[in-house]
Design a protein around this motif. Structure first.
Motif, short mmCIF file in Angstrom:
data_model
loop_
_atom_site.label_atom_id
_atom_site.label_comp_id
_atom_site.label_asym_id
_atom_site.label_seq_id
_atom_site.Cartn_x
_atom_site.Cartn_y
_atom_site.Cartn_z
N SER A 240 -9.55 2.83 -0.91
CA SER A 240 -9.96 2.46 -2.27
C SER A 240 -10.08 0.94 -2.40
O SER A 240 -10.79 0.45 -3.28
N GLU A 241 -9.42 0.21 -1.52
CA GLU A 241 -9.50 -1.25 -1.51
C GLU A 241 -10.63 -1.75 -0.60
O GLU A 241 -10.74 -2.94 -0.34
N LYS A 242 -11.43 -0.81 -0.10
CA LYS A 242 -12.59 -1.10 0.76
C LYS A 242 -12.19 -1.85 2.04
O LYS A 242 -12.94 -2.66 2.55
N ARG A 243 -11.03 -1.53 2.54
CA ARG A 243 -10.56 -2.16 3.78
C ARG A 243 -11.27 -1.51 4.97
O ARG A 243 -11.63 -0.33 4.91
N PRO A 244 -11.47 -2.27 6.05
CA PRO A 244 -12.18 -1.71 7.21
C PRO A 244 -11.39 -0.61 7.90
O PRO A 244 -10.16 -0.68 7.99
N ILE A 245 -12.12 0.39 8.35
CA ILE A 245 -11.49 1.53 9.04
C ILE A 245 -12.38 1.94 10.20
O ILE A 245 -13.60 1.91 10.10
N SER A 246 -11.77 2.27 11.31
CA SER A 246 -12.55 2.66 12.48
C SER A 246 -12.88 4.16 12.43
O SER A 246 -12.16 4.94 11.82
N ILE B 118 0.84 -1.20 0.00
CA ILE B 118 0.00 0.00 0.00
C ILE B 118 0.87 1.25 0.00
O ILE B 118 0.59 2.21 -0.73
N SER B 119 1.93 1.25 0.78
CA SER B 119 2.84 2.41 0.82
C SER B 119 3.44 2.68 -0.56
O SER B 119 3.55 3.84 -0.98
N SER B 120 3.81 1.63 -1.25
CA SER B 120 4.38 1.79 -2.58
C SER B 120 3.35 2.40 -3.55
O SER B 120 3.67 3.33 -4.29
N GLU B 121 2.13 1.89 -3.52
CA GLU B 121 1.07 2.42 -4.38
C GLU B 121 0.69 3.85 -3.98
O GLU B 121 0.35 4.66 -4.84
N ALA B 122 0.76 4.14 -2.70
CA ALA B 122 0.35 5.46 -2.20
C ALA B 122 1.21 6.58 -2.75
O ALA B 122 0.73 7.71 -2.92
N SER B 123 2.45 6.28 -3.07
CA SER B 123 3.34 7.33 -3.59
C SER B 123 2.79 7.96 -4.87
O SER B 123 3.08 9.11 -5.16
N HIS B 124 1.97 7.23 -5.60
CA HIS B 124 1.39 7.75 -6.84
C HIS B 124 0.31 8.81 -6.58
O HIS B 124 -0.04 9.56 -7.49
N TYR B 125 -0.20 8.86 -5.37
CA TYR B 125 -1.30 9.79 -5.05
C TYR B 125 -0.86 10.98 -4.21
O TYR B 125 -1.66 11.85 -3.91
N MET B 126 0.41 11.01 -3.85
CA MET B 126 0.93 12.10 -3.02
C MET B 126 0.67 13.44 -3.69
O MET B 126 1.07 13.66 -4.84
N GLU B 127 -0.02 14.31 -2.97
CA GLU B 127 -0.32 15.69 -3.39
C GLU B 127 -1.16 15.78 -4.67
O GLU B 127 -1.11 16.79 -5.37
N PRO C 36 -8.45 6.99 -6.88
CA PRO C 36 -9.35 5.88 -7.21
C PRO C 36 -10.66 6.06 -6.42
O PRO C 36 -10.69 6.82 -5.44
N PRO C 37 -11.74 5.40 -6.83
CA PRO C 37 -12.99 5.53 -6.07
C PRO C 37 -12.78 5.08 -4.61
O PRO C 37 -12.12 4.08 -4.36
N ILE C 38 -13.32 5.86 -3.70
CA ILE C 38 -13.17 5.57 -2.27
C ILE C 38 -14.53 5.26 -1.66
O ILE C 38 -15.48 6.01 -1.86
N THR C 39 -14.56 4.16 -0.93
CA THR C 39 -15.73 3.78 -0.18
C THR C 39 -15.29 3.54 1.26
O THR C 39 -14.37 2.75 1.50
N PHE C 40 -15.93 4.24 2.19
CA PHE C 40 -15.60 4.00 3.59
C PHE C 40 -16.29 2.72 4.04
O PHE C 40 -17.51 2.59 3.95
N ASN C 41 -15.52 1.78 4.49
CA ASN C 41 -16.01 0.52 5.05
C ASN C 41 -15.79 0.63 6.56
O ASN C 41 -14.82 0.11 7.11
N TRP C 42 -16.70 1.36 7.21
CA TRP C 42 -16.53 1.66 8.64
C TRP C 42 -16.60 0.39 9.48
O TRP C 42 -17.56 -0.37 9.39
N ASP C 43 -15.58 0.16 10.28
CA ASP C 43 -15.57 -0.94 11.24
C ASP C 43 -16.20 -0.41 12.52
O ASP C 43 -15.57 0.32 13.27
N ALA D 89 -1.87 9.74 1.77
CA ALA D 89 -1.79 8.97 0.53
C ALA D 89 -2.00 7.48 0.80
O ALA D 89 -2.68 6.79 0.04
N TYR D 90 -1.44 6.98 1.89
CA TYR D 90 -1.62 5.58 2.27
C TYR D 90 -3.10 5.29 2.48
O TYR D 90 -3.63 4.28 1.99
N LEU D 91 -3.78 6.18 3.18
CA LEU D 91 -5.20 5.97 3.47
C LEU D 91 -6.05 6.02 2.20
O LEU D 91 -7.05 5.29 2.10
N ILE D 92 -5.67 6.81 1.23
CA ILE D 92 -6.38 6.84 -0.04
C ILE D 92 -6.39 5.45 -0.67
O ILE D 92 -7.43 4.94 -1.09
#
Length: 179
Positions: free
Chosen positions: A119-125, A28-37, A44-51, A112-115
């Motif tokens: 985008s992978e619909k991972r759970p987030i608190s 994820i960190s490696s991919e995140a560098s593409h979205y910095m700033e 990418p499309p973002i969906t909050f998957n609230w845990d 950027a990491y969180l983006i």
């Protein structure tokens, strides 16, 4: 004992789970560098998957370990849902993100990491909110979650609050309490 084993033990995880989490985080960190700033229109499309699970509450503090969380919050947290614009109006200056501040406040790499993570619909608190001075509230954890939710136009956001602050928070914002 090598360093991976030490870190796994500190986190209370098996070595295998620790290594899998590390691999995921590295990817994820490696991919995140593409979205910095970048502009949010390029994300990418973002969906909050609230845990919203009780066990997931400790992650509102950005990775607090279970023992520390239970020691610091023996009564746990209560869960509510609030209109994002209502929360935004009550946030103190060092928790709020104003127009144009998305990439200038906080950690760019964490944002950027969180983006990518979202985008992978991972759970987030949900973020943890606490009363602050002069009728304001502050985020104890979840600044980047809030910033992304605001940036992409979310209408509502779940929040955690310590039970002892419920009445005070109720005076500041309209909350739909879920627990």
């Amino acid at each position: 004992m090598d360093m991976d084993e030490v870190f796994a033990a500190i986190a209370g995880e098996t070595l295998e789970i620790h290594q899998e989490k590390y691999k995921l985080s590295s990817r994820i960190s490696s991919e995140a560098s593409h979205y910095m700033e970048t502009d949010s229109s390029d994300w990418p499309p973002i969906t909050f998957n609230w845990d919203l699970s009780e066990e997931g509450g400790r992650f509102s503090l950005d990775g607090e370990n279970e023992l520390s969380f239970k020691t610091q919050y023996p009564e746990g947290l209560i869960l509510g849902k609030v209109k994002l614009d209502a929360l935004d109006k009550k946030l103190c200056h060092f928790s709020r993100r104003d127009e144009g501040e998305l990439w200038t406040v906080g950690s760019k790499s964490s944002l950027a990491y969180l983006i990518v993570y979202l985008s992978e619909k991972r759970p987030i608190s949900p973020p943890l909110v606490k009363p602050h001075l002069m009728g304001e509230v502050m985020l104890m954890g979840g600044h980047h979650r809030y910033a992304i939710a605001k940036e992409i136009g979310e209408k509502y956001i779940p929040i955690y609050v310590e039970p002892k602050y419920r009445k005070e928070i109720d005076k500041l914002m309209e909350i739909d309490w879920l627990s």
